[in-house]
Design a protein around this motif. Structure first.
Motif, short mmCIF file in Angstrom:
data_model
loop_
_atom_site.label_atom_id
_atom_site.label_comp_id
_atom_site.label_asym_id
_atom_site.label_seq_id
_atom_site.Cartn_x
_atom_site.Cartn_y
_atom_site.Cartn_z
N SER B 59 -0.59 -13.18 8.25
CA SER B 59 -1.16 -14.49 7.96
C SER B 59 -0.92 -15.41 9.25
CB SER B 59 -0.02 -14.85 6.81
OG SER B 59 1.19 -14.97 7.37
N ARG B 216 2.35 -16.66 2.32
CA ARG B 216 1.55 -15.50 2.66
C ARG B 216 2.13 -14.78 3.74
NH1 ARG B 216 -0.89 -20.74 3.47
NH2 ARG B 216 -2.38 -21.37 1.94
N ASP B 218 0.32 -12.40 0.72
CA ASP B 218 0.53 -12.11 -0.51
C ASP B 218 0.58 -10.59 -1.04
OD1 ASP B 218 0.53 -11.90 -3.40
OD2 ASP B 218 -0.45 -13.66 -3.55
N SER B 223 6.12 -11.97 -1.32
CA SER B 223 5.90 -11.93 0.11
C SER B 223 7.32 -11.57 0.87
CB SER B 223 5.39 -13.19 0.51
OG SER B 223 5.20 -13.35 1.73
#
Lengths: 454, 428
Positions: B59, B216, B218, B223
């Motif tokens: 992310s 994030r 995910d 997470s």
């Protein structure tokens, strides 16, 4: 209507996609006391709405725009941003590329329109004082919205079949279609603006009746047709008023196309309307388009960016030429122009054109479109009691109040023809003036009653 | 053209640009393509007992339209069999004998396991070893990676085990997820490390999806914190690098890591003590090709500075880093606005007025923009206006002569009343 013809009226600036809008919004410096906001006649908080686009708060962004300008969607399209907000943008100095403010404004207002987010909220608290508004153009609509925000009642009387005034009938098609203008008006109506369409004041309802039913009257009737310009032969078939020509495209495109396709068109005048006519004629498939102007290129009153557009699409400018007469046999065949030269400056500071004796030229033409300035709506203005006119325009103070305190006026009928955004600003200013007027009137009445009780 | 060849504790490299142990060095194919592009060395993606990865894994932090200002990952060490990796190491070394191939290692904290993997890596032809004491996610839960790097005694112990058998130089890769990075660096030195590299990634959650409410990346509605790297971490890396480079007890070469994206970043790391620099995020963003400008830019820079070798640059800035208390209180700069360049955006005014020391005045210009003027008497020389100004060189900081001799905090403290010109703000 052919497909290619439809294409020719596609918007010059297509709407921004999400990535484009974000990139552009992020380019904005967020100036302190921003020059773009000052340059906007309605003083939209430009960095404010742009930064909200950057954070993905489109609802908030649209609210910021509408708070200052309920016609933010149409202004996003029709404003000459090059000479207003974008003309003031400091980024022009940094990267030679101002922020595309108009396009970003469209991005935010399109979002609002698509989701039915209303441009303003009517005050839940009613205030005494009813206002009649004559004309559902930009100034009248803006005035009505501001009054409703405060809590006054406002009713718009509009002679047109459809509301919107010039936004609906008079804007170059590639900038904005009537559908957009009408959708915007529909949003205003949803928010509470009341419009009585097809009602011509002075015919279906008298001014005296308005006076008895309403406590204040706003006049936002705009301007009329181009009218006769005093040319021999101007009654020949094939001479069409610029305003009629532009409106025709919006009402009956097939008819406008038949009138133009393959024809030789001569447009008279050097203002922005004449450029709109030129670009429309070119897009409708004219064989050739000439623009006749009695002064030189330096004196053209039209915006430089619009002139450039006309040039690029192939219009030929015939400068220093004064139309003398229309020639033809039942139908227009040409326009005779007198060669001019620039003499000494006149009272307005501009050099006066004077004829070069013996030099005349005939421009072959099938269609002649005078676009030399619209006439005042004297049929109405002259009948407003005690409203002083100067050069056929109501004289107003800084509150847009006329010499008759009950009458306010704004928009093109006062300015003589400016931008939509100017009309909105004047409608707003008039509304503030009306609120003040109604308040004073109310306090006088209250005061008297209060005094009587004593 | 300046000589870019470097030698990190015996590991020779044609230039200081290495790929960090990360996804870009997952396979021999990638590393060979990187060497073709110009990379001087590569630290192989960490080898150990193969693991299983999740999907998704990365992310980012994006800023004002600029992607990947920071990158976060929850990917673990290699998920390919050891024998495949070692076979590829041998192949790469055979085909690219002049490039540095360093193998990153991470196994359970067991002498036997370490001895075994060190031997296998060296048998495959590694030019050096990097001990991964830094990974802050996943592996740390199993007692490896940063779980080792965070405890100096463990770091020392494992380094000692490795050095018992290693024939090639050993680099210890440090975690920044610790209060003071000097302690594990000293422990590595004590254990016999030949060099250290830093920083590994920083514990991070890059953001939360505002629609699903899941941070994030995910992974099926859940997470986990990851490791943060990329341009955003560079300042943290530079500080840790310089503190180790200045520490007399550590005193071993350093491979700098953390947000290096171009030759300028690399030069800064080298100036603060790095011999080589390692790059990951920039390659994950733009590919191996970025090394071309890194080599070209650094070389041109060295030429411009009249340096014949990049080695002249190593640690050159370190003497200028001092303690705050050694700074000169009588040194004074104030802001100066070049009105010819000023575009009238007013950003310096609002920044100074709301965010700093109220030393800029503003008034509307005739053109609707803002005219700003520095109030010299109250300007403290903080730099903020010059930092927010969007125009290059429009606001500059000019030194002014205070007429006072240099004065440190230590000296000042001895007799504050003798330095009244420094004002009440600095009185105690």
């Amino acid at each position: 209507m052919t497909a290619s013809n439809q294409d020719s009226f596609h918007e010059i600036k297509p709407p921004l996609a999400v990535d484009q809008a974000l990139a552009e919004a992020n380019r904005c410096l967020n100036c302190y006391d921003a020059p773009c906001t000052k340059a906007c006649p309605t003083h939209i908080d430009v960095p404010g709405f742009i930064k909200k686009i950057g954070t993905g708060n489109l609802r908030g962004s649209a609210r910021v725009i509408f708070e200052a300008n309920v016609l933010g969607a149409s202004c996003a399209r029709v404003c000459p941003t090059e000479v207003l907000c974008e003309g003031a943008c400091v980024m022009d100095d940094v990267t030679w590329k101002p922020i595309q403010i108009g396009q970003l404004q469209r991005y935010a207002t399109d979002f609002a329109m698509a989701r039915g987010i209303l441009p303003f909220t009517k005050s839940p608290v009613k205030k005494p004082g009813r206002v009649a508004i004559i004309g559902a153009g930009p100034s009248g609509l803006a005035c009505a919205a501001e009054l409703l925000r405060v809590g006054h009642e406002a009713v718009i009387f509009d002679a047109g079949e459809k509301p919107g005034g010039l936004n609906t009938y008079g804007v170059a098609e590639y900038k904005m279609t009537p559908a957009v203008a009408l959708a915007e008006v529909a949003q205003l109506q949803k928010a509470g603006v009341e419009i009585r369409s097809g009602v011509r004041v002075g015919q279906h309802i008298s001014i005296a009746e308005l006076e008895t039913q309403f406590d204040a009257i706003f006049v936002g009737v705009g301007l009329g047709r181009i009218g006769k310009i005093g040319l021999a032969g101007e009654n020949l078939d094939g001479v069409v008023d610029a305003m009629d020509y532009i409106a025709e495209l919006k009402i009956d495109r097939a008819k406008a196309e038949t009138r133009t396709r393959g024809r030789r068109v001569v447009v008279i005048g050097g203002g922005n309307t004449s450029i709109d006519v030129v670009t429309q004629a070119q897009r409708l498939g004219a064989a050739e388009v000439h623009l006749v102007y009695r002064r030189g290129p330096e004196e053209l009153p039209a915006y430089a960016h619009e002139v450039e557009l006309a040039k690029q699409s192939g219009c030929r400018f015939v400068f220093l030429s004064q139309p003398v007469r229309v020639v033809g046999n039942g139908k227009v065949e040409g326009l005779v122009v007198q060669r001019m030269r620039l003499g000494a400056p006149g009272p307005d500071g501009r050099r006066k054109p004077e004829p070069v004796v013996g030099e005349e030229l005939t421009l072959a033409a099938d269609l002649i479109v005078p676009a030399t300035g619209q006439e005042a709506r004297l049929d109405l203005l002259k009948n407003l009691p005690n409203v002083k006119l100067d050069r056929n325009r109501p004289v107003v103070n800084s509150d847009m109040q006329t010499s008759n305190p009950k009458y306010f006026a704004g928009g093109d009928c006062v300015s003589g023809g400016q931008e939509v955004v100017n009309a909105v600003a004047e409608g707003k200013r008039a509304a503030a003036g009306i609120v003040k007027f109604l308040q004073n009137r109310q306090s006088t009445v209250d005061g008297r009653q209060f005094g009587a009780e004593k | 053209m300046a000589d870019l060849k470097v030698n990190l504790a015996g590991i020779k490299s044609p230039n200081p640009f290495w790929l960090a142990s990360a996804p870009p060095t997952n396979t021999g194919d990638q590393i060979m393509r990187a060497f073709d592009a110009g990379w001087g060395g590569a630290v192989w993606k960490t080898l150990g007992q193969p693991i299983v990865n999740v999907s998704s894994r990365y992310s980012t932090v994006d800023m004002n339209g600029q992607r990947v200002m920071g990158l976060n990952n929850i990917e673990l060490i290699t998920d390919r069999p050891l024998e495949v990796n070692f076979r590829e190491v041998a192949e790469v070394k055979k085909r690219y004998p002049n490039n540095a191939v360093i193998v990153s290692l991470m196994v359970e904290s067991n002498q036997q396991a370490w001895h075994e993997i060190v031997k296998r890596a060296e048998d495959a032809g590694a030019d050096g070893l990097e001990l991964n004491f830094g990974c802050p996610h996943g592996m740390s839960e199993r007692g490896m990676g940063s779980a080792v790097g965070q405890v100096p005694d463990y770091a020392c112990q494992i380094t000692t085990w490795v050095k018992e058998v290693a024939k090639t130089p050993v680099i210890v890769k440090l975690t920044p997820n610790i209060t003071d990075v000097i302690y594990p660096a000293r422990a590595a030195k004590k254990g016999g490390a030949d060099a250290v590299s830093l920083i590994n990634t920083i514990n991070s959650i890059t953001g939360v999806d505002l629609d699903t409410f899941v941070p994030r990346p995910d992974v099926g509605g859940k997470s986990a914190h990851g490791g943060y790297c990329g341009p955003a971490v560079k300042p943290i890396a530079l500080n840790m690098l310089s503190s180790i480079a200045k520490d007399k007890e550590v005193g071993i070469p350093i491979s700098g890591i953390g947000g290096i994206s171009n030759w300028r970043d690399a030069a800064e790391f080298i100036l603060l003590g790095a011999t080589t620099v390692q790059v990951c995020t920039a390659v994950m963003h733009y590919g191996f090709r970025i090394v071309e400008d890194m080599i070209d830019g650094l070389s041109n820079y060295l030429d411009e500075k009249g340096m014949r070798s990049v080695n002249e640059l190593i640690g050159k800035s370190l003497p200028t880093i001092s303690k705050w208390e050694e700074l000169d209180l009588n040194y004074k700069v104030i802001a100066n606005v070049n009105q010819d360049k000023c575009i009238g955006c007013g950003l310096c005014y609002v920044a100074c007025n709301d965010g700093a020391h109220q030393s800029i005045s503003a008034k509307a210009r005739e053109d609707g923009r803002t005219r700003v003027d520095i109030i010299d008497d109250t300007c403290v020389g903080c730099n903020l206006c010059s930092l927010v100004c969007p125009v290059d060189n429009c606001i500059t900081m000019k030194q002014i002569d205070t007429g006072h001799a240099p004065l440190t905090w230590k000296e000042y403290q001895k007799n504050p009343s003798a330095h009244k010109h420094l004002g009440p703000h600095n009185a105690h």
